[in-house]
Design a protein around this motif. Structure first.
Motif, PDB file in Angstrom:
ATOM      1  N   MET A   1     -51.988   4.970 -43.857  1.00  0.00           N
ATOM      2  CA  MET A   1     -50.494   4.795 -44.109  1.00  0.00           C
ATOM      3  C   MET A   1     -50.134   3.186 -44.183  1.00  0.00           C
ATOM      4  N   THR A   2     -49.643   2.831 -45.385  1.00  0.00           N
ATOM      5  CA  THR A   2     -49.315   1.521 -45.529  1.00  0.00           C
ATOM      6  C   THR A   2     -47.933   1.075 -44.765  1.00  0.00           C
ATOM      7  N   PHE A   3     -46.992   2.155 -45.072  1.00  0.00           N
ATOM      8  CA  PHE A   3     -45.549   1.962 -44.624  1.00  0.00           C
ATOM      9  C   PHE A   3     -45.041   2.912 -43.506  1.00  0.00           C
ATOM     10  N   SER A   4     -44.218   2.494 -42.728  1.00  0.00           N
ATOM     11  CA  SER A   4     -43.541   3.459 -41.896  1.00  0.00           C
ATOM     12  C   SER A   4     -42.168   3.527 -41.907  1.00  0.00           C
ATOM     13  N   HIS A   5     -41.446   4.562 -41.425  1.00  0.00           N
ATOM     14  CA  HIS A   5     -40.166   4.773 -41.624  1.00  0.00           C
ATOM     15  C   HIS A   5     -39.149   3.821 -41.679  1.00  0.00           C
ATOM     16  N   PHE A   6     -39.421   2.670 -40.762  1.00  0.00           N
ATOM     17  CA  PHE A   6     -38.462   1.723 -40.589  1.00  0.00           C
ATOM     18  C   PHE A   6     -38.632   0.517 -41.722  1.00  0.00           C
ATOM     19  N   ASP A   7     -39.672   0.684 -42.758  1.00  0.00           N
ATOM     20  CA  ASP A   7     -39.630  -0.233 -43.703  1.00  0.00           C
ATOM     21  C   ASP A   7     -38.676   0.178 -44.758  1.00  0.00           C
ATOM     22  N   PHE A   8     -37.845   1.015 -44.644  1.00  0.00           N
ATOM     23  CA  PHE A   8     -37.126   1.553 -45.575  1.00  0.00           C
ATOM     24  C   PHE A   8     -35.638   1.639 -45.252  1.00  0.00           C
ATOM     25  N   ARG A   9     -34.710   1.648 -46.230  1.00  0.00           N
ATOM     26  CA  ARG A   9     -33.576   2.334 -46.020  1.00  0.00           C
ATOM     27  C   ARG A   9     -33.255   3.316 -46.709  1.00  0.00           C
ATOM     28  N   LEU A 263     -44.319  12.317 -46.540  1.00  0.00           N
ATOM     29  CA  LEU A 263     -44.349  11.497 -47.725  1.00  0.00           C
ATOM     30  C   LEU A 263     -44.898  10.068 -47.962  1.00  0.00           C
ATOM     31  N   LEU A 264     -44.712   9.391 -46.503  1.00  0.00           N
ATOM     32  CA  LEU A 264     -45.430   8.115 -46.427  1.00  0.00           C
ATOM     33  C   LEU A 264     -46.943   8.453 -46.416  1.00  0.00           C
ATOM     34  N   GLU A 265     -47.510   9.393 -45.646  1.00  0.00           N
ATOM     35  CA  GLU A 265     -48.915   9.583 -45.808  1.00  0.00           C
ATOM     36  C   GLU A 265     -49.523   9.796 -47.173  1.00  0.00           C
ATOM     37  N   LEU A 266     -48.618  10.094 -48.150  1.00  0.00           N
ATOM     38  CA  LEU A 266     -49.148  10.088 -49.450  1.00  0.00           C
ATOM     39  C   LEU A 266     -49.688   8.796 -49.881  1.00  0.00           C
ATOM     40  N   ASP A 267     -49.037   7.592 -49.165  1.00  0.00           N
ATOM     41  CA  ASP A 267     -49.415   6.179 -49.527  1.00  0.00           C
ATOM     42  C   ASP A 267     -49.283   5.890 -51.114  1.00  0.00           C
ATOM     43  N   LEU A 268     -48.034   6.395 -51.552  1.00  0.00           N
ATOM     44  CA  LEU A 268     -47.718   5.933 -52.826  1.00  0.00           C
ATOM     45  C   LEU A 268     -47.073   4.647 -53.063  1.00  0.00           C
ATOM     46  N   PRO A 269     -46.932   3.976 -54.064  1.00  0.00           N
ATOM     47  CA  PRO A 269     -46.611   2.696 -54.228  1.00  0.00           C
ATOM     48  C   PRO A 269     -45.021   2.427 -53.606  1.00  0.00           C
ATOM     49  N   LYS A 270     -44.713   1.302 -53.177  1.00  0.00           N
ATOM     50  CA  LYS A 270     -43.423   0.990 -52.373  1.00  0.00           C
ATOM     51  C   LYS A 270     -42.169   1.342 -53.298  1.00  0.00           C
ATOM     52  N   LYS A 271     -42.521   1.190 -54.782  1.00  0.00           N
ATOM     53  CA  LYS A 271     -41.318   1.119 -55.569  1.00  0.00           C
ATOM     54  C   LYS A 271     -41.160   2.652 -55.502  1.00  0.00           C
ATOM     55  N   PHE A 272     -41.905   3.841 -55.332  1.00  0.00           N
ATOM     56  CA  PHE A 272     -41.648   5.002 -55.380  1.00  0.00           C
ATOM     57  C   PHE A 272     -40.842   5.493 -54.214  1.00  0.00           C
ATOM     58  N   TYR A 273     -41.092   4.926 -53.120  1.00  0.00           N
ATOM     59  CA  TYR A 273     -40.388   5.181 -51.942  1.00  0.00           C
ATOM     60  C   TYR A 273     -38.703   4.668 -51.937  1.00  0.00           C
ATOM     61  N   GLU A 274     -38.734   3.275 -52.504  1.00  0.00           N
ATOM     62  CA  GLU A 274     -37.557   3.012 -52.685  1.00  0.00           C
ATOM     63  C   GLU A 274     -36.562   3.593 -53.526  1.00  0.00           C
ATOM     64  N   ASN A 275     -37.409   4.366 -54.425  1.00  0.00           N
ATOM     65  CA  ASN A 275     -36.470   5.123 -55.606  1.00  0.00           C
ATOM     66  C   ASN A 275     -36.184   6.254 -54.913  1.00  0.00           C
ATOM     67  N   ILE A 276     -36.968   7.082 -54.355  1.00  0.00           N
ATOM     68  CA  ILE A 276     -36.566   8.170 -53.662  1.00  0.00           C
ATOM     69  C   ILE A 276     -35.706   8.146 -52.498  1.00  0.00           C
ATOM     70  N   PHE A 277     -35.938   7.268 -51.740  1.00  0.00           N
ATOM     71  CA  PHE A 277     -35.251   7.102 -50.477  1.00  0.00           C
ATOM     72  C   PHE A 277     -33.689   6.734 -50.811  1.00  0.00           C
ATOM     73  N   TYR A 278     -33.664   5.626 -51.758  1.00  0.00           N
ATOM     74  CA  TYR A 278     -32.444   5.028 -51.797  1.00  0.00           C
ATOM     75  C   TYR A 278     -31.987   4.883 -53.067  1.00  0.00           C
ATOM     76  N   ASN A 279     -32.692   4.162 -54.023  1.00  0.00           N
ATOM     77  CA  ASN A 279     -32.302   3.687 -55.515  1.00  0.00           C
ATOM     78  C   ASN A 279     -31.768   4.826 -56.378  1.00  0.00           C
ATOM     79  N   ASN A 280     -32.391   5.789 -56.219  1.00  0.00           N
ATOM     80  CA  ASN A 280     -31.906   6.864 -57.203  1.00  0.00           C
ATOM     81  C   ASN A 280     -30.597   7.428 -56.855  1.00  0.00           C
ATOM     82  N   ALA A 281     -30.283   7.706 -55.558  1.00  0.00           N
ATOM     83  CA  ALA A 281     -29.103   8.231 -54.847  1.00  0.00           C
ATOM     84  C   ALA A 281     -28.004   7.234 -55.368  1.00  0.00           C
ATOM     85  N   LYS A 282     -28.147   5.852 -55.012  1.00  0.00           N
ATOM     86  CA  LYS A 282     -27.519   4.659 -55.201  1.00  0.00           C
ATOM     87  C   LYS A 282     -26.751   4.572 -56.805  1.00  0.00           C
ATOM     88  N   ARG A 283     -27.755   4.858 -57.630  1.00  0.00           N
ATOM     89  CA  ARG A 283     -27.540   4.750 -59.116  1.00  0.00           C
ATOM     90  C   ARG A 283     -26.894   5.879 -59.398  1.00  0.00           C
TER      91      ARG A 283
END
Ligand SMILES: [Zn+2]
Length: 288
Positions: A1-9, A263-283
């Motif tokens: 697992m590359t990322f953890s919960h607190f790597d994202f907003r 979700l983070l255990e799927l080890d998907l690209p950082k951009k994917f997580y940024e999109n679903i966790f934050y960017n999509n809703a913001k946009r």
């Protein structure tokens, strides 16, 4: 697992806020055994006041969150909406969603108030609790207002954690065929009719999905019984601009961070997580 919960907003589009007495009743419903002695839901980890819940969300890197609630019977919607309006006045990070029941005779007045007076983002419909078909004619005038104002419906229309005659993909298609331009968020990725709901994304540009309680090790939705596979990483990636993150906080039996772990255990690209966790809703919700 590359990322953890607190790597994202996060912008959490599936959080619940109810007036205290109704919250208490819901928590009791989840926690108490039914008449056969089986637990109806699960133990709720975060049974706190709205103020404390907001503090907890902030401590988990959640920058904005929705205020989903629903009218379980006639005569409560207006009061709940008024309470929600007060909540969002005091908490600028809250994204207000209202509620209405098909049994409310003043439901059209309520929905007009929700948008034209309170300026909420949309409403939540919880068909497992509210017991009506998504294409119920009593809701048509309500839907017309939502569509006209370009507002949103967060629909619990999936068949988990339990099912009734009103939910499921088939019932939903009758609704969306009548309202093909409605802005809709399908809660829980449409569990467990994932494939069918994902396919709708190709046909209807205004349908989105939320991730609440899907990639969770505990399997509260009893996936093992239903013999289904979760959507593959490839499927998630191909719709990464149509998925919103949601947790179902505070009605969860585990630490908030557990909501992102699977979700983070799927080890998907950082951009994917940024999109679903934050960017999509913001946009999509044009948040500053
Ligand atoms: Zn929920």
């Amino acid at each position: 697992m590359t990322f953890s919960h607190f790597d994202f907003r996060y912008i959490d589009l599936h959080t619940h806020f109810f007036p205290p007495d109704i919250f208490k009743a819901i928590w009791n419903f989840f926690e108490l055994p039914d008449k056969n002695g089986k637990p109806r839901g699960w133990l709720i980890k975060y049974k706190y006041s709205a103020e404390k819940l907001v503090e907890i969300l902030e401590s988990k890197n959640v920058e904005r969150f929705s205020t989903l609630n629903y009218a379980h019977k006639a005569g409560v919607a207006d009061f709940i909406n008024e309470w929600t309006n007060q909540l969002v006045k005091e908490n600028k990070k809250a994204l207000a969603f209202g509620c209405v029941s098909p049994e409310d005779k003043d439901r059209v007045d309520y929905i007009l108030k929700i948008f034209d007076v309170y300026n909420f983002y949309g409403i939540k419909l919880q068909l497992l609790v509210q017991n009506f078909y998504p294409y119920d004619e009593r809701m048509f005038e309500v839907y017309d207002v939502i569509l006209d104002r370009g507002k949103w419906i967060n629909f619990h229309v999936g068949t988990t954690p339990y099912s009734n005659r009103y939910v499921g993909y088939k019932n939903f298609t009758r609704f969306i065929e009548k309202y093909p331009n409605m802005n809709v968020i399908i809660a829980h990725l449409g569990t467990y009719e994932f494939e069918k709901f994902f396919r709708l994304l190709d046909k209807y540009d205004n349908i989105y999905l939320d991730t609440a309680m899907v990639y969770i090790d505990l399997d509260l939705f009893q996936k093992w019984k239903k013999n289904v596979e979760l959507p593959t990483p490839e499927l998630l990636l191909s719709y990464e601009d149509r998925i919103f993150y949601g947790s179902d906080f505070p009605n969860i039996p585990y630490d908030y961070e557990f909501s992102t772990k699977g979700l983070l255990e799927l080890d998907l690209p950082k951009k994917f997580y940024e999109n679903i966790f934050y960017n999509n809703a913001k946009r999509i919700f044009k948040l500053p």
